[in-house]
Enzyme design. Structure first.
Site, PDB file in Angstrom:
ATOM      1  N   CYS A   1       0.795  -1.234   0.000  1.00 17.91           N
ATOM      2  CA  CYS A   1       0.000   0.000   0.000  1.00 17.91           C
ATOM      3  C   CYS A   1       0.823   1.277   0.000  1.00 17.91           C
ATOM      4  CB  CYS A   1      -0.946  -0.008   1.200  1.00 17.91           C
ATOM      5  SG  CYS A   1      -1.848  -1.555   1.371  1.00 17.91           S
TER       6      CYS A   1
ATOM      7  N   HIS B   1      -4.040   7.788   5.425  1.00 21.28           N
ATOM      8  CA  HIS B   1      -4.161   6.461   4.817  1.00 21.28           C
ATOM      9  C   HIS B   1      -5.589   5.971   5.033  1.00 21.28           C
ATOM     10  CE1 HIS B   1      -2.582   2.906   2.964  1.00 21.28           C
ATOM     11  NE2 HIS B   1      -2.841   2.135   4.008  1.00 21.28           N
TER      12      HIS B   1
ATOM     13  N   GLU C   1      -2.572   5.179  13.211  1.00 18.35           N
ATOM     14  CA  GLU C   1      -2.253   6.308  12.334  1.00 18.35           C
ATOM     15  C   GLU C   1      -2.636   7.641  12.946  1.00 18.35           C
ATOM     16  OE1 GLU C   1      -3.305   8.139   7.909  1.00 18.35           O
ATOM     17  OE2 GLU C   1      -4.301   6.303   8.579  1.00 18.35           O
TER      18      GLU C   1
ATOM     19  N   LYS D   1     -10.137   7.166   0.850  1.00 15.82           N
ATOM     20  CA  LYS D   1     -10.634   5.798   0.739  1.00 15.82           C
ATOM     21  C   LYS D   1     -12.114   5.677   1.085  1.00 15.82           C
ATOM     22  CE  LYS D   1      -6.118   3.660   1.508  1.00 15.82           C
ATOM     23  NZ  LYS D   1      -5.342   4.916   1.658  1.00 15.82           N
TER      24      LYS D   1
ATOM     25  N   HIS E   1      -9.820   1.110  -0.915  1.00 14.52           N
ATOM     26  CA  HIS E   1      -8.369   1.006  -0.820  1.00 14.52           C
ATOM     27  C   HIS E   1      -7.818   0.459  -2.133  1.00 14.52           C
ATOM     28  CE1 HIS E   1      -4.436   0.549   0.549  1.00 14.52           C
ATOM     29  NE2 HIS E   1      -4.613  -0.078   1.703  1.00 14.52           N
TER      30      HIS E   1
ATOM     31  N   PHE F   1       1.546  -3.220   4.750  1.00 16.36           N
ATOM     32  CA  PHE F   1       2.018  -4.490   5.290  1.00 16.36           C
ATOM     33  C   PHE F   1       3.537  -4.554   5.102  1.00 16.36           C
ATOM     34  CE2 PHE F   1      -1.972  -7.422   4.917  1.00 16.36           C
ATOM     35  CZ  PHE F   1      -2.581  -6.686   5.930  1.00 16.36           C
TER      36      PHE F   1
END
Length: 420
Positions: free
Chosen positions: A177, A314, A325, A343, A348, A408
């Site tokens: 991502c 994000h 976050e 998003k 996403h 990730f």
């Protein structure tokens, strides 16, 4: 005598001179802006996913506009993800004024001073399945000379380099991502350091059901399948997970002096970039190292947190991600900085999200209006004490915006753009 084209640290200033974006919001900024102002998301119910009996989510956000047709010889090594990146790049080069009337790119782009930084989570799933068929069916009938080219992780960067005969650096950012945001950051560094004059930077992701299944097995997908308009819900206490999207975005980054000398329109300056790794867990976010990535971007830009007028989060609508976050953001800013999540409109888009959200942030800065986080009615008390933009959006006049992404692997990125 002071050189206006150099930063205080002696590096070259880097600007954005064009971009192309494919997402459910639309292919042009004008269409995307109208959709953002409408306050309606683009999430769809995927009836084709009903056959997956053990997958809970049926929601996604595909890019549904028809792609242009190209000569087969020029795109035979491209699966859908590479084609999405190509169309976005075509639009970006057109906007940047780097194409001739016949559609070819300027000869200068072949001199080794133009490179590419591009990424995605993976290559095209259809080609992955064709490769696997050898094991499953005990023959190689579905494999041809282009199968691996379509499914290899660097398929976007490699195919774009060949399509445009680029002879500069290739940087492949297949970091889940953060693929799109790292590509912009590394392209910026390549130009700022003087090794390239122009960089094509971006990310792409094609829609495939296994992507949704991966998050579904983690209990991280939105499951109000009969109410796609209400999903996802970043930062909301009733959020139930993310929605997978599809798209691509390419930004043209350029040495400022080079851009000015050729009379290019400048949309923003890349003011700062920070990236690091958690080094703690492959999927669980680390608030402290996330915060450090933001501080690295501010340090690179030589700014204080007070100078950032907006943060594009994000904002995946997962519990662990949202909480880490937003608290990391508050730890850095120590104030309720305005923030929202793109998003909430398009889901996403994985490897594409960093580039899509960067371009949207730049345009909102230039418009002086910032979109809300849709479906956010009751902020989770565990989230950081920030100024969550809701309702009809917010008019903000600011010189700097920040766009953050986390992936990730514990990979964190932060980009800062300056108004020109």
């Amino acid at each position: 005598m002071e050189n206006k084209y150099l930063r205080e640290d002696g590096r070259r200033r880097v600007v954005v001179t064009g971009a192309g974006m494919l997402s459910a919001l639309g292919r042009s900024w004008e269409k995307a802006f109208a959709q953002l102002k409408s306050g309606k998301n683009c999430i769809k119910y995927m009836s084709d996913w009903e056959r997956f009996t053990r997958m809970n989510t049926r929601l996604s956000c595909p890019y549904e506009e028809e792609l242009p047709v190209y000569p087969r010889k020029k795109i035979r090594g491209m699966g859908r993800v590479a084609l999405l990146s190509l169309v976005a790049t075509e639009d970006a080069l057109e906007m940047a004024g780097l194409k001739n009337e016949d559609g070819t790119v300027f000869e200068e782009l072949h001199n080794g001073r133009t490179g590419i930084a591009y990424g995605s989570c993976m290559g095209s799933m259809d080609s992955v399945l064709d490769m696997y068929s050898m094991i499953n069916d005990n023959d190689t009938s579905k494999i041809n000379s282009q199968t691996y080219i379509k499914c290899m992780p660097q398929t976007c960067a490699a195919n774009l380099s060949v399509f445009y005969s680029l002879r500069g650096r290739i940087i492949t950012t297949n970091t889940a991502c953060t693929s799109g945001s790292q590509s912009i950051g590394y392209a910026y560094e390549a130009i700022a350091s003087g090794v390239q004059d122009i960089m094509l930077a971006g990310g792409a992701e094609e829609l495939c059901s296994p992507d949704a299944a991966i998050f579904d097995t983690l209990g991280a997908t939105a499951i109000l399948n009969d109410k796609p308009e209400s999903e996802p819900k970043p930062f909301d206490k009733s959020r139930d997970g993310l929605v997978i999207g599809e798209g691509a975005a390419t930004l043209i980054l350029e040495d400022m002096e080079h851009a000015v000398n050729r009379g290019a329109k400048i949309y923003a300056e890349v003011a700062g970039f920070g990236t690091n790794a958690d080094g703690t867990h492959i999927t669980n976010p680390n608030k402290d190292t996330m915060a450090e990535a933001l501080r690295l971007a501010l340090k690179d830009a030589r700014l204080s947190g007070e100078e950032i007028g907006y943060v594009n989060a994000h904002g995946t609508a997962t519990s662990a991600g949202d909480i880490a976050e937003t608290n990391a953001t508050y730890d850095v800013f120590k104030r309720a900085v305005p923030i929202s999540s793109t998003k909430s409109y398009i889901g996403h888009t994985l490897g594409a999200c960093g580039a899509i959200e960067a371009w949207i942030s730049i345009n909102m800065m230039n418009e002086g209006w910032f979109h809300p986080t849709l479906n956010l009615t009751d902020v989770d008390e565990n989230c950081g004490k920030l100024d969550y933009i809701k309702g009809n959006g917010r008019s903000i006049n600011t010189e700097y915006v920040m766009s953050n992404n986390f992936a990730f692997g514990g990979i964190n990125t932060s980009l800062i753009f300056k108004h020109i």
